[in-house]
Structure formats: C-alpha cells, structure tokens
Design a protein around this motif. Structure first.
Motif, mmCIF file in Angstrom:
data_model
loop_
_atom_site.group_PDB
_atom_site.id
_atom_site.type_symbol
_atom_site.label_atom_id
_atom_site.label_comp_id
_atom_site.label_asym_id
_atom_site.label_seq_id
_atom_site.Cartn_x
_atom_site.Cartn_y
_atom_site.Cartn_z
ATOM 1 N N PHE A 113 26.392 95.572 49.804
ATOM 2 C CA PHE A 113 27.786 95.478 50.444
ATOM 3 C C PHE A 113 28.803 94.655 49.666
ATOM 4 O O PHE A 113 28.483 93.376 48.897
ATOM 5 N N THR A 114 29.873 95.001 49.207
ATOM 6 C CA THR A 114 31.085 94.218 48.514
ATOM 7 C C THR A 114 32.209 94.043 49.495
ATOM 8 O O THR A 114 32.578 95.240 49.976
ATOM 9 N N VAL A 115 32.823 92.766 49.505
ATOM 10 C CA VAL A 115 34.290 92.832 50.120
ATOM 11 C C VAL A 115 35.379 92.549 49.104
ATOM 12 O O VAL A 115 35.026 91.764 48.148
ATOM 13 N N PHE A 116 36.300 93.224 49.238
ATOM 14 C CA PHE A 116 37.476 93.087 48.176
ATOM 15 C C PHE A 116 38.585 92.416 49.431
ATOM 16 O O PHE A 116 38.893 92.870 50.060
ATOM 17 N N LEU A 117 39.359 91.455 48.310
ATOM 18 C CA LEU A 117 40.495 90.894 49.090
ATOM 19 C C LEU A 117 41.677 90.896 48.333
ATOM 20 O O LEU A 117 41.715 90.611 46.947
ATOM 21 N N ASN A 118 42.962 91.601 48.641
ATOM 22 C CA ASN A 118 43.989 91.897 48.086
ATOM 23 C C ASN A 118 45.279 90.969 48.938
ATOM 24 O O ASN A 118 45.623 91.483 49.741
ATOM 25 N N LYS A 119 45.198 89.907 48.394
ATOM 26 C CA LYS A 119 46.086 88.843 49.177
ATOM 27 C C LYS A 119 47.629 89.542 49.275
ATOM 28 O O LYS A 119 48.311 89.302 50.342
ATOM 29 N N LYS A 123 47.917 91.869 51.705
ATOM 30 C CA LYS A 123 47.140 91.453 53.077
ATOM 31 C C LYS A 123 46.156 92.709 53.371
ATOM 32 O O LYS A 123 46.457 92.969 54.709
ATOM 33 N N HIS A 124 45.358 92.674 52.627
ATOM 34 C CA HIS A 124 44.204 93.999 52.863
ATOM 35 C C HIS A 124 43.043 93.589 52.361
ATOM 36 O O HIS A 124 42.952 92.794 51.309
ATOM 37 N N LEU A 125 42.062 93.964 53.164
ATOM 38 C CA LEU A 125 40.646 93.604 52.669
ATOM 39 C C LEU A 125 39.955 94.798 53.043
ATOM 40 O O LEU A 125 40.334 95.690 53.874
ATOM 41 N N SER A 126 39.071 95.064 52.198
ATOM 42 C CA SER A 126 37.977 96.351 52.516
ATOM 43 C C SER A 126 36.302 96.014 52.256
ATOM 44 O O SER A 126 36.090 95.026 51.539
ATOM 45 N N LEU A 127 35.620 96.774 52.942
ATOM 46 C CA LEU A 127 34.160 96.452 52.868
ATOM 47 C C LEU A 127 33.895 97.823 52.220
ATOM 48 O O LEU A 127 34.091 98.806 52.650
ATOM 49 N N HIS A 128 32.949 97.604 51.111
ATOM 50 C CA HIS A 128 32.385 99.049 50.647
ATOM 51 C C HIS A 128 30.867 98.804 50.919
ATOM 52 O O HIS A 128 30.184 97.573 50.320
ATOM 53 N N ILE A 129 30.266 99.850 51.139
ATOM 54 C CA ILE A 129 28.789 99.933 51.322
ATOM 55 C C ILE A 129 28.203 101.039 50.571
ATOM 56 O O ILE A 129 28.907 102.379 50.692
#
Lengths: 113, 111
Positions: B62-68, B71-77
C-alpha cells in the motif's frame, strides 16, 4: 487485545420510538467517538469524549440525540424520538489518546420504519 | 458541502494488477490524511496515513500519494489480491481526533 464492543448488532424500531446503543471501548483508551454512517456515505462524527468529558458534540442533533460516558469507560448513545432519517449504522470508536488512530467497533445497524 | 470526496463509487481490477483509489478534498488546512478499509458487517480498520508535509508514504503493498496543490490523494495497492476487496474510505483530519470521511469506494479484486 479485545476490540471495541458494541450492542445490539441490529435494531428495528418504529418512528417516534426510543432506542439506545451501548459501546465498550478498548481497555485504557481515553478517547471515545460515536459516528453515524448513512447508506452510501462515509461515517460522520456525532460526539467525541475525552475520558468522561465531551470534547465535541457540534454535529449531534441535541433535540433527539444524547450520549454519556460514565466513569470514562462505557458509553451509551440514545435517540428519542427516532425519525426515519436516523436509519444508519452507528459506529463507536476509541483511541488511546486524542491524536492517536481510531479503532472502530462493528457498529449497530438501526432501521426506523 | 462535502469537504472530502471520493468520486468513484466502485472499482474492479484483476488480481495481481494495480488498484488506484482516488480522493479529493477542499480544505487546505487539513494536515493529516488516512485511509480506512471496511469489510461487510465490520467496522472500518486503519490502513495507512500521510502527513501533509510528505507526498508519499509506503507500507508493504500500500502506498498513499498526496498532491497538495491539487488537493488530491490516492491509494495504490500493488499487487491487488482478492482479500483486498472491501470498501475504502479516505479521511482528513481537521483537528485531534476529528476525521472527515469521504463516501467510500468499493473495490472488487477478481481472481
């Protein structure tokens, strides 16, 4: 480690009736939360306790909802009288401290007919 | 007025492929973001989190990416497994213990 315990698991009532839910948090957890999750939506915070004091109840419909946390351990959430729109899953959660991650119980599914 | 939005109600992926779950938020004051996973008849369980001072946090598959700025975040599995099939909630913290949840995305991983 025992998790957050909630009862009952399911409850069906008629509108205008009263209902109460019970929660036993993880032992030693100072902070306790009640969330309401309506079908198709994310959980919404109703009330937050720190030990037996209320930290935030700004989202609690106080004309019909009440909650208490006796002795800083167990908590009950009451709805009186219930409305159709109260049909939801009521989730209890606890955390060791207010800034720690939340552990949720399995919830009580309420249906108001 | 929803401050945290998950615009995809559902996602279906093949086992072994990547699952990407997205979340948008409106309040730039949010300083901490979390992902919770929920199986039927169970409460949500914490999966992974990220502070607003970081742009990536990884924990196993699991990886979470944050693009401030967006204003977006995503979860990669990666890789996705059938046991990952669940509802995933994105949440933002607006203060100690105060989480605002998105509507959830139902992930189905097909064998």
């Amino acid at each position: 480690e025992a998790g957050v315990a909630q009862s009952p698991r399911y409850k069906i009532i008629e509108k205008r009736q009263s209902v109460a839910f019970w929660c036993n948090p993880i032992s030693g957890h100072a902070t306790l939360y009640w969330y309401q999750q309506i079908l198709g939506q994310g959980p919404k915070l109703l009330i937050q306790f720190q030990n037996n004091g209320v930290v935030d109840d700004s989202q609690l419909p106080k004309d019909r909802f009440s909650a208490e946390r006796l002795k800083g351990v167990d908590s009950t959430l009451k709805i009186q009288p219930a409305k159709l729109e109260d049909s939801a899953v009521y989730l209890c959660a606890s955390s060791l401290r207010i800034d720690e991650k939340l552990f949720f119980g399995s919830g009580t599914q309420l249906s108001v007919l | 007025d929803q401050q945290v939005k998950q615009n995809s109600p559902s996602l279906s992926v093949q086992e072994g492929r990547i699952s990407i779950l997205n979340c948008d938020y409106t309040n730039s004051m949010f300083d901490y973001f979390l992902w919770y996973k929920k199986y039927p008849a169970e409460g949500p369980t914490f999966l992974i989190s990220i502070s607003s001072i970081k742009d990536k946090n990884e924990d196993g598959r699991f990886t979470v990416f944050l693009n401030k700025s967006a204003k977006h975040l995503s979860l990669h599995i990666v890789p996705s497994q059938p046991g990952d099939s669940a509802v995933y909630f994105c949440a933002a913290s607006e203060g100690p213990g105060k989480l605002i949840f998105g509507q959830g995305t139902t992930l189905q991983v097909k064998p």
